[in-house]
Design a protein around this motif. Structure first.
Motif, PDB file in Angstrom:
ATOM      1  N   ASN A 150     -62.472  19.424  57.653  1.00 23.55           N
ATOM      2  CA  ASN A 150     -62.140  20.689  57.007  1.00 23.55           C
ATOM      3  C   ASN A 150     -61.953  20.592  55.494  1.00 23.55           C
ATOM      4  O   ASN A 150     -62.596  21.309  54.740  1.00 23.55           O
ATOM      5  CB  ASN A 150     -60.881  21.271  57.642  1.00 23.55           C
ATOM      6  N   LYS A 151     -61.073  19.701  55.045  1.00 24.39           N
ATOM      7  CA  LYS A 151     -60.749  19.655  53.614  1.00 24.39           C
ATOM      8  C   LYS A 151     -61.976  19.356  52.775  1.00 24.39           C
ATOM      9  O   LYS A 151     -62.171  19.948  51.712  1.00 24.39           O
ATOM     10  CB  LYS A 151     -59.669  18.597  53.364  1.00 24.39           C
ATOM     11  N   SER A 152     -62.824  18.449  53.248  1.00 26.55           N
ATOM     12  CA  SER A 152     -64.011  18.065  52.475  1.00 26.55           C
ATOM     13  C   SER A 152     -65.009  19.213  52.393  1.00 26.55           C
ATOM     14  O   SER A 152     -65.612  19.456  51.335  1.00 26.55           O
ATOM     15  CB  SER A 152     -64.682  16.840  53.116  1.00 26.55           C
ATOM     16  N   VAL A 153     -65.206  19.935  53.511  1.00 28.84           N
ATOM     17  CA  VAL A 153     -66.151  21.058  53.504  1.00 28.84           C
ATOM     18  C   VAL A 153     -65.630  22.168  52.601  1.00 28.84           C
ATOM     19  O   VAL A 153     -66.380  22.732  51.788  1.00 28.84           O
ATOM     20  CB  VAL A 153     -66.384  21.596  54.931  1.00 28.84           C
ATOM     21  N   ILE A 154     -64.332  22.496  52.739  1.00 31.86           N
ATOM     22  CA  ILE A 154     -63.731  23.566  51.926  1.00 31.86           C
ATOM     23  C   ILE A 154     -63.842  23.240  50.441  1.00 31.86           C
ATOM     24  O   ILE A 154     -64.183  24.105  49.619  1.00 31.86           O
ATOM     25  CB  ILE A 154     -62.249  23.768  52.316  1.00 31.86           C
ATOM     26  N   LYS A 155     -63.586  21.988  50.115  1.00 28.01           N
ATOM     27  CA  LYS A 155     -63.668  21.563  48.707  1.00 28.01           C
ATOM     28  C   LYS A 155     -65.081  21.769  48.168  1.00 28.01           C
ATOM     29  O   LYS A 155     -65.265  22.272  47.048  1.00 28.01           O
ATOM     30  CB  LYS A 155     -63.274  20.090  48.599  1.00 28.01           C
ATOM     31  N   GLN A 156     -66.074  21.411  48.954  1.00 29.68           N
ATOM     32  CA  GLN A 156     -67.461  21.543  48.514  1.00 29.68           C
ATOM     33  C   GLN A 156     -67.855  23.007  48.354  1.00 29.68           C
ATOM     34  O   GLN A 156     -68.568  23.369  47.412  1.00 29.68           O
ATOM     35  CB  GLN A 156     -68.387  20.853  49.525  1.00 29.68           C
ATOM     36  N   ILE A 157     -67.374  23.863  49.255  1.00 32.34           N
ATOM     37  CA  ILE A 157     -67.668  25.302  49.138  1.00 32.34           C
ATOM     38  C   ILE A 157     -67.063  25.874  47.864  1.00 32.34           C
ATOM     39  O   ILE A 157     -67.720  26.610  47.119  1.00 32.34           O
ATOM     40  CB  ILE A 157     -67.145  26.062  50.375  1.00 32.34           C
ATOM     41  N   LYS A 158     -65.810  25.525  47.589  1.00 36.22           N
ATOM     42  CA  LYS A 158     -65.131  26.056  46.406  1.00 36.22           C
ATOM     43  C   LYS A 158     -65.780  25.575  45.113  1.00 36.22           C
ATOM     44  O   LYS A 158     -65.848  26.314  44.122  1.00 36.22           O
ATOM     45  CB  LYS A 158     -63.655  25.655  46.425  1.00 36.22           C
ATOM     46  N   GLU A 159     -66.284  24.324  45.117  1.00 37.95           N
ATOM     47  CA  GLU A 159     -66.930  23.800  43.916  1.00 37.95           C
ATOM     48  C   GLU A 159     -68.245  24.509  43.628  1.00 37.95           C
ATOM     49  O   GLU A 159     -68.585  24.771  42.481  1.00 37.95           O
ATOM     50  CB  GLU A 159     -67.173  22.295  44.070  1.00 37.95           C
ATOM     51  N   VAL A 161     -69.244  27.540  44.992  1.00 37.32           N
ATOM     52  CA  VAL A 161     -69.123  29.003  44.926  1.00 37.32           C
ATOM     53  C   VAL A 161     -67.722  29.321  44.400  1.00 37.32           C
ATOM     54  O   VAL A 161     -66.788  29.589  45.170  1.00 37.32           O
ATOM     55  CB  VAL A 161     -69.336  29.654  46.313  1.00 37.32           C
ATOM     56  N   PRO A 162     -67.548  29.287  43.085  1.00 40.84           N
ATOM     57  CA  PRO A 162     -66.215  29.460  42.474  1.00 40.84           C
ATOM     58  C   PRO A 162     -65.507  30.738  42.910  1.00 40.84           C
ATOM     59  O   PRO A 162     -64.271  30.758  43.009  1.00 40.84           O
ATOM     60  CB  PRO A 162     -66.516  29.479  40.967  1.00 40.84           C
ATOM     61  N   LEU A 164     -65.162  31.906  45.628  1.00 38.91           N
ATOM     62  CA  LEU A 164     -64.499  31.717  46.927  1.00 38.91           C
ATOM     63  C   LEU A 164     -63.290  30.785  46.821  1.00 38.91           C
ATOM     64  O   LEU A 164     -62.776  30.324  47.832  1.00 38.91           O
ATOM     65  CB  LEU A 164     -65.494  31.170  47.965  1.00 38.91           C
ATOM     66  N   SER A 165     -62.859  30.507  45.610  1.00 38.97           N
ATOM     67  CA  SER A 165     -61.663  29.679  45.430  1.00 38.97           C
ATOM     68  C   SER A 165     -60.419  30.386  45.941  1.00 38.97           C
ATOM     69  O   SER A 165     -59.424  29.748  46.314  1.00 38.97           O
ATOM     70  CB  SER A 165     -61.481  29.310  43.945  1.00 38.97           C
ATOM     71  N   ASP A 166     -60.464  31.705  45.920  1.00 36.89           N
ATOM     72  CA  ASP A 166     -59.345  32.488  46.441  1.00 36.89           C
ATOM     73  C   ASP A 166     -59.267  32.315  47.961  1.00 36.89           C
ATOM     74  O   ASP A 166     -60.246  32.546  48.679  1.00 36.89           O
ATOM     75  CB  ASP A 166     -59.529  33.957  46.097  1.00 36.89           C
ATOM     76  N   GLY A 167     -58.109  31.897  48.454  1.00 40.74           N
ATOM     77  CA  GLY A 167     -57.943  31.598  49.876  1.00 40.74           C
ATOM     78  C   GLY A 167     -58.221  32.772  50.784  1.00 40.74           C
ATOM     79  O   GLY A 167     -58.848  32.623  51.838  1.00 40.74           O
ATOM     80  N   LYS A 168     -57.782  33.964  50.388  1.00 37.36           N
ATOM     81  CA  LYS A 168     -57.969  35.138  51.244  1.00 37.36           C
ATOM     82  C   LYS A 168     -59.446  35.482  51.383  1.00 37.36           C
ATOM     83  O   LYS A 168     -59.928  35.799  52.473  1.00 37.36           O
ATOM     84  CB  LYS A 168     -57.199  36.331  50.658  1.00 37.36           C
ATOM     85  N   LYS A 169     -60.182  35.420  50.272  1.00 39.40           N
ATOM     86  CA  LYS A 169     -61.602  35.762  50.330  1.00 39.40           C
ATOM     87  C   LYS A 169     -62.372  34.708  51.136  1.00 39.40           C
ATOM     88  O   LYS A 169     -63.253  35.045  51.928  1.00 39.40           O
ATOM     89  CB  LYS A 169     -62.183  35.877  48.929  1.00 39.40           C
ATOM     90  N   LEU A 170     -62.019  33.435  50.944  1.00 42.31           N
ATOM     91  CA  LEU A 170     -62.699  32.378  51.682  1.00 42.31           C
ATOM     92  C   LEU A 170     -62.431  32.515  53.175  1.00 42.31           C
ATOM     93  O   LEU A 170     -63.342  32.330  53.998  1.00 42.31           O
ATOM     94  CB  LEU A 170     -62.238  31.006  51.178  1.00 42.31           C
ATOM     95  N   ARG A 171     -61.184  32.841  53.505  1.00 42.33           N
ATOM     96  CA  ARG A 171     -60.847  33.034  54.913  1.00 42.33           C
ATOM     97  C   ARG A 171     -61.695  34.159  55.509  1.00 42.33           C
ATOM     98  O   ARG A 171     -62.233  34.024  56.613  1.00 42.33           O
ATOM     99  CB  ARG A 171     -59.365  33.360  55.079  1.00 42.33           C
TER     100      ARG A 171
END
Length: 651
Positions: A150-159, A161-162, A164-171
């Motif tokens: 999880n943490k590695s995938v989430i980190k790559q997505i945020k990097e 697609v900036p 989506l750094s917001d937790g609510k939008k990513l969720r």
């Protein structure tokens, strides 16, 4: 396509594991076999929990917050546009992460078999995305969307697609990814004990999901086409008229009720469409149509049937739906617990044969559990998952059906004996109860060649069983011999068994078991003085003979000529062009003096013509399936003598 699933703390599966639904490739047919309580049904139930939000059954004494079910999908890149726009951004990122991830790092070693499977799927990287989504009712979705990774995938997505750094939008985007994946599939699960409620759920919603989109499109076309009704100069569809009449009616009602109290109003729901669409009416029409046509058997309503009868009815009707000409908006996954449950042993073969047809010919993905080992010798595509739970951790060993018999020595001890025993029991029971014959052959091609020349009446009363090799035909004959030899005098058998094999160089051993009266016999194709004969195993004439050499010569030559013409092998085209067809040929040999082809005297060649025929023979060996289809696709009036002999025996 569903290619695997990660499980943790679901029912019997405590701890984390990955279960691949294939070995070296993706597979439509996955068969799970093992003792009661081994964990077969748990796999099917876990997928039902993900797709249909059925109860998530936790493993006792484990931390519920750590439990999850996470299916792995292989999605065609051309399908990307059907996902939510934000989801379209993250799917390539998720795919890239899993395709490039080093399985030796971090805490990933518990998923070694995932990385082995992933490496086999890399060949699809140009055309497909590999993605997963999890189901964890007691956990925080954002923190567990990709389980251990999880943490590695989430980190790559945020990097990448900036926004989506917001937790609510990513969720929201991750939840939309999950819902989009679920909407692409119709997962229909038929449990071992099919309650009336289960049946009614599947009969209504399930069977509508299995219905072809072609039918729904035709209904929509009738509703929306502009031809049926004309008003003045403009044309209107039935749907236009229905909407117009309803609007007029509601307007009049609203006006009347507002005369009583002007606070009344017919307000539409927020964001709801004002008018009915064809899609709205299509679902209602289909639902209403089937509500008035309840499934019965022998006039017996389904609710009055036993659980076993209801289950068989579901499988039968699902087969009937899925084998129609169709276009589906969803990928169908059919999961069935123990199709043989409450079914007479004589009917097991037919049940599993139909399921195999759904997987191989109609592209339906199937997940099936069973205790009937007789299915193993009759399935030729897919994966067998043998589950054993003698220890605290269930051990799952996959075996490919494509080389099932070649790998027999690697199978657990119980598989080989039980598979033959169960299949033999089914064959013998069917002979006692039904006026049916069995024709046991080596391959599917053998079956096709024989069916091409058999009468339609005989085909209808014969079950064809391709088992993979002449050695397996012989083994099955041995298993059948003793019970049939002991019971044939009491005239309880209504049908016959004929086993046919090629003549190989090494031959086969049958422990000198002979024919059983007029009920069962085994013969081999044997070339003898330009004739193809049916010899007993003990016959001293022993010249290698294959079924491709025992066919109608002109038809086989035409098939071979077409096959070579359609190939990309210029060398074999050049070789074949140097030969002509021998109109006097009696059989379909290529090699030897009795070959169906002879060298054109006007052609100049170097070396021995025999070597050129050897090259043509090699081509035949490499293209047997295509040759078979080309041969059977012709109109052939002649019939080989050896097939006439088989017909006379089976009649």
């Amino acid at each position: 396509m569903l290619v695997g699933v990660f499980l943790r703390h679901f029912k019997i599966y405590k701890g984390a594991r990955y279960i691949p639904f294939g070995i070296n490739d993706v597979e439509n047919f996955n068969l799970f076999i093992g003792q009661n309580g081994a964990g077969k049904s748990s796999i099917l139930e876990s997928l039902d929990s993900f797709f249909n939000n059925r109860e998530f059954i936790y493993n006792t004494h484990q931390n519920k917050n750590d439990a999850f079910v996470a299916p792995v999908f292989l999605i065609e890149k051309s399908e990307l546009k059907k996902f939510d726009k934000d989801v379209q951004q993250i799917i390539p990122i998720i795919n890239e992460f899993f395709m490039e991830l080093d399985g030796n790092s971090g805490n990933y070693k518990i998923y070694n078999n995932f990385f082995e499977h992933r490496d086999c799927l890399k060949k699809y990287n140009e055309t497909h995305y590999l993605i997963l989504s999890s189901h964890s009712p007691s956990g925080e979705f954002l923190e567990n969307a990709f389980i251990t990774f999880n943490k590695s995938v989430i980190k790559q997505i945020k990097e990448k697609v900036p926004e989506l750094s917001d937790g609510k939008k990513l969720r929201r985007v991750l939840e939309k990814l999950k819902s989009d994946l679920i909407s692409k599939y119709s997962y229909q699960y038929i449990p071992v004990e099919t309650s009336l409620n289960d049946f009614l759920r599947l009969e209504s919603k399930g069977m509508q999901d299995l219905m072809s989109e072609n039918i729904k499109e035709r209904i929509e076309k009738v509703l929306t086409q502009k031809a049926p009704v004309q008003e003045g100069r403009s044309q209107k569809s039935l749907l236009d008229i229905v909407n117009s009449d309803l609007e007029d009616f509601v307007g009049k009602v609203a006006h009347t009720v507002q005369l009583i109290d002007d606070k009344y109003d017919f307000e539409k729901e927020y964001k709801a469409k004002t008018k009915l669409t064809a899609n709205h009416l299509t679902d209602i029409i289909v639902d209403s149509f089937f509500s008035k046509r309840k499934l019965k058997r022998d006039g017996k309503p389904i609710e009055n049937m036993s659980a076993g009868e209801r289950k068989k009815a579901l499988i039968d009707i699902a087969y009937a739906f899925l084998t129609q000409e169709r276009k589906l908006s969803q990928n169908i996954i059919l999961a069935i617990d123990e199709p043989e449950s409450s079914l007479h042993v004589s009917m097991c073969y037919d049940q599993f044969k139909r399921l195999q047809i759904l997987a191989t010919k109609f592209n339906v993905q199937l997940f099936v559990t069973t205790h009937w080992y007789g299915a193993l010798p009759i399935i030729d595509e897919g994966v067998l998952h043998h589950i054993q739970s003698d220890s605290e951790v269930a051990e799952i060993k996959p075996f490919s059906f494509s080389n099932y018999f070649a790998k027999q020595r690697q199978h657990p001890d119980d598989i080989q004996f039980k598979s033959y025993f169960d299949l033999v029991s089914s064959i013998i029971s069917s002979l006692r109860l039904q006026d049916v014959n069995w024709l046991v052959v080596e391959s599917e091609d053998d079956k096709k060649y024989i069916c091409k020349h058999l009468s339609e009446e005989l085909i209808q009363k014969t079950k064809f069983l391709p088992v993979g090799s002449c050695a397996i035909v012989a083994v099955l004959y041995n298993y059948l011999h003793t019970p049939i030899a002991q019971g044939h005098d009491n005239k309880t058998f209504k049908g016959k068994i004929f086993c046919l094999i090629d003549t190989d160089i090494q031959g086969v051993r049958l422990s000198e078991k002979s024919d059983v009266g007029n009920i069962m016999r085994i013969r081999r194709l044997q070339s003898n003085s330009q004739k193809i004969e049916l010899h007993t195993i003990e016959s001293t004439v022993h010249y290698p003979t294959e079924i491709e050499e025992a066919l109608v010569p002109k038809a086989f030559y035409n098939a071979l000529s077409s096959c070579i013409e359609q190939s990309n092998e210029q060398n074999i085209k050049d070789i074949f062009s140097k030969f002509k067809f021998d109109e006097s040929a009696l059989n379909s040999y290529i090699k030897g003096d009795d070959s169906i082809i002879y060298l054109d005297t006007e052609q100049k060649i170097e070396g021995n013509p025999k070597h050129l025929k050897d090259e043509i023979h090699k081509f035949i060996d490499c293209n047997k399936a295509k040759l078979c289809d080309l041969y059977c696709g012709q109109e052939i009036s002649e019939k080989p003598e050896w097939i006439i002999q088989i017909e006379k025996y089976l009649v």
